[in-house]
Write a protein that holds these residues in place. Structure first.
Motif, PDB file in Angstrom:
ATOM      1  N   ALA A 165     -13.933   1.504   9.566  1.00 28.97           N
ATOM      2  CA  ALA A 165     -14.906   1.610   8.342  1.00 28.97           C
ATOM      3  C   ALA A 165     -14.130   2.176   7.213  1.00 28.97           C
ATOM      4  N   HIS A 166     -13.304   3.315   7.595  1.00 32.33           N
ATOM      5  CA  HIS A 166     -12.800   4.050   6.311  1.00 32.33           C
ATOM      6  C   HIS A 166     -11.489   3.109   6.083  1.00 32.33           C
ATOM      7  N   THR A 167     -10.741   2.505   7.073  1.00 36.38           N
ATOM      8  CA  THR A 167      -9.521   1.754   6.434  1.00 36.38           C
ATOM      9  C   THR A 167      -9.775   0.087   6.189  1.00 36.38           C
ATOM     10  N   GLY A 168     -11.146  -0.277   6.686  1.00 31.37           N
ATOM     11  CA  GLY A 168     -11.322  -1.536   6.395  1.00 31.37           C
ATOM     12  C   GLY A 168     -10.522  -2.366   7.485  1.00 31.37           C
ATOM     13  N   ALA A 169     -10.141  -1.985   8.505  1.00 34.97           N
ATOM     14  CA  ALA A 169      -9.346  -2.585   9.597  1.00 34.97           C
ATOM     15  C   ALA A 169     -10.429  -3.138  10.502  1.00 34.97           C
ATOM     16  N   PRO A 170     -10.114  -4.244  11.475  1.00 35.74           N
ATOM     17  CA  PRO A 170     -10.837  -4.554  12.531  1.00 35.74           C
ATOM     18  C   PRO A 170     -10.758  -3.904  13.691  1.00 35.74           C
ATOM     19  N   MET A 171     -11.588  -3.493  14.483  1.00 33.19           N
ATOM     20  CA  MET A 171     -11.663  -2.629  15.816  1.00 33.19           C
ATOM     21  C   MET A 171     -11.820  -3.530  17.162  1.00 33.19           C
ATOM     22  N   ILE A 172     -11.072  -2.962  17.953  1.00 34.11           N
ATOM     23  CA  ILE A 172     -11.118  -3.785  19.426  1.00 34.11           C
ATOM     24  C   ILE A 172     -11.537  -2.591  20.338  1.00 34.11           C
ATOM     25  N   SER A 173     -12.540  -2.996  20.961  1.00 29.74           N
ATOM     26  CA  SER A 173     -13.028  -1.801  22.309  1.00 29.74           C
ATOM     27  C   SER A 173     -13.384  -2.821  23.534  1.00 29.74           C
ATOM     28  N   GLY A 174     -13.841  -1.985  24.331  1.00 33.04           N
ATOM     29  CA  GLY A 174     -14.390  -2.683  25.607  1.00 33.04           C
ATOM     30  C   GLY A 174     -15.522  -3.651  25.397  1.00 33.04           C
ATOM     31  N   GLY A 175     -16.099  -3.371  24.216  1.00 30.64           N
ATOM     32  CA  GLY A 175     -17.268  -4.178  23.852  1.00 30.64           C
ATOM     33  C   GLY A 175     -16.926  -5.270  23.190  1.00 30.64           C
ATOM     34  N   THR A 176     -15.764  -5.399  22.561  1.00 29.77           N
ATOM     35  CA  THR A 176     -15.521  -6.729  21.786  1.00 29.77           C
ATOM     36  C   THR A 176     -15.282  -7.842  22.729  1.00 29.77           C
ATOM     37  N   PRO A 177     -15.943  -8.989  22.711  1.00 27.91           N
ATOM     38  CA  PRO A 177     -15.894 -10.302  23.452  1.00 27.91           C
ATOM     39  C   PRO A 177     -14.287 -10.775  23.647  1.00 27.91           C
ATOM     40  N   CYS A 178     -13.799 -11.198  24.767  1.00 29.53           N
ATOM     41  CA  CYS A 178     -12.407 -11.448  25.029  1.00 29.53           C
ATOM     42  C   CYS A 178     -11.830 -12.703  24.151  1.00 29.53           C
ATOM     43  N   GLU A 179     -12.746 -13.454  23.534  1.00 31.48           N
ATOM     44  CA  GLU A 179     -12.314 -14.530  22.670  1.00 31.48           C
ATOM     45  C   GLU A 179     -12.014 -13.912  21.295  1.00 31.48           C
ATOM     46  N   ALA A 180     -13.000 -13.074  20.874  1.00 34.42           N
ATOM     47  CA  ALA A 180     -12.553 -12.241  19.486  1.00 34.42           C
ATOM     48  C   ALA A 180     -11.410 -11.620  19.749  1.00 34.42           C
ATOM     49  N   ARG A 181     -11.384 -10.777  20.808  1.00 34.50           N
ATOM     50  CA  ARG A 181     -10.029  -9.718  21.004  1.00 34.50           C
ATOM     51  C   ARG A 181      -8.831 -10.573  20.849  1.00 34.50           C
ATOM     52  N   GLU A 182      -8.655 -11.706  21.730  1.00 32.30           N
ATOM     53  CA  GLU A 182      -7.518 -12.641  21.536  1.00 32.30           C
ATOM     54  C   GLU A 182      -7.308 -13.107  20.245  1.00 32.30           C
ATOM     55  N   GLU A 183      -8.211 -13.505  19.327  1.00 29.70           N
ATOM     56  CA  GLU A 183      -8.183 -14.124  18.139  1.00 29.70           C
ATOM     57  C   GLU A 183      -7.511 -12.815  17.293  1.00 29.70           C
ATOM     58  N   LEU A 184      -7.900 -11.586  17.107  1.00 27.38           N
ATOM     59  CA  LEU A 184      -7.673 -10.552  16.392  1.00 27.38           C
ATOM     60  C   LEU A 184      -6.034 -10.297  16.904  1.00 27.38           C
ATOM     61  N   TYR A 185      -5.796 -10.514  18.214  1.00 29.74           N
ATOM     62  CA  TYR A 185      -4.287 -10.236  18.639  1.00 29.74           C
ATOM     63  C   TYR A 185      -3.379 -11.306  17.873  1.00 29.74           C
ATOM     64  N   GLU A 186      -3.692 -12.373  17.954  1.00 24.80           N
ATOM     65  CA  GLU A 186      -3.199 -13.594  17.418  1.00 24.80           C
ATOM     66  C   GLU A 186      -2.641 -13.376  15.959  1.00 24.80           C
ATOM     67  N   GLN A 187      -3.879 -12.868  15.062  1.00 26.22           N
ATOM     68  CA  GLN A 187      -3.815 -12.587  13.668  1.00 26.22           C
ATOM     69  C   GLN A 187      -2.884 -11.444  13.575  1.00 26.22           C
TER      70      GLN A 187
END
Length: 234
Positions: free
Chosen positions: A102-124
């Motif tokens: 929230a402080h940096t405005g960056a996306p966060m990935i945790s164990g609760g992040t769906p796999c598809e969303a996680r992979e999309e952020l990695y690709e970005q």
């Protein structure tokens, strides 16, 4: 291979004997992995947390030190220093990482992040569409982010040498150009976290890495010359 219970040799009963081993620094010298500078930055405990720390048990003290809000100031400074680079912020506690995101405005990935969303952020991140990712322990394992040149570790799992090595490994992929990276570990000084940091770093020190240690002051940021030296030593 490393286990905190000392039973790493048990793997040989499953896969057979070791055939060959090469030191990380030898791989680095041949250009197979990036040259990494390790920097430990020791941070004062925030005024809000000092009383809580003194009144808490050992386990809670470690967490209070890990989540020290003063680390946000250091993160801000490091992000300015590495404004044009691909940066990972890695930590242990979801509440802390949520605050940093929230402080940096960056996306966060945790164990609760769906796999598809996680992979999309990695690709970005790989494409350079985003230059900063905040990641939890899920990034300790099998994450391929070859362009990451900076890792900022804000908290960890007690004295786990394995985790320290895994997190450094996130930025070891060879880079275009200078083939250099930097690994920052933010540690609250004179606390349980500092004690465990020495244990965490042991494996990497045995591999030939050296941690440059410096203190951060809330009242006066590191002098510019200090940071110039950090960059020169990368």
């Amino acid at each position: 291979m490393i286990r905190e219970d000392g039973r790493e040799d048990d793997v040989f009963s499953l896969v057979g004997p070791k055939k060959y081993e090469m030191a990380w620094k030898e791989l680095e010298s041949q250009g197979w992995i990036a040259t990494v500078a390790c920097q430990e930055i020791r941070v004062e405990l925030s005024a809000l947390d000092r009383d809580r720390y003194g009144a808490s048990g050992a386990r809670q003290q470690f967490r209070i030190a890990g989540e020290n809000r003063t680390k946000l100031d250091v993160i801000d400074y490091l992000l300015k220093l590495h404004a044009n680079e691909q940066v990972l912020i890695i930590g242990q506690y979801i509440e802390q990482l949520t605050l940093i995101a929230a402080h940096t405005g960056a996306p966060m990935i945790s164990g609760g992040t769906p796999c598809e969303a996680r992979e999309e952020l990695y690709e970005q991140f790989k494409r350079g569409d985003i230059s900063l990712l905040v990641v939890s322990k899920v990034a300790n394992f099998a994450v391929d982010l070859p362009d990451a040149t900076v890792a900022i570790q804000v908290s960890g799992s007690y004295g786990s040498r394995q985790e320290e090595a895994q997190r450094l490994g996130r930025i070891l992929r060879p880079k275009r150009g200078a083939n250099e990276a930097v690994f920052y570990s933010l540690i609250t000084e004179n606390t349980k976290e500092q004690d465990f940091a020495m244990k965490r770093q042991l494996f990497l020190v045995e591999q030939g890495y050296q941690y440059r240690i410096a203190s951060w002051s809330q009242s006066s940021n590191w002098p510019k010359g200090e940071w110039d030296e950090v960059r020169a030593n990368r």
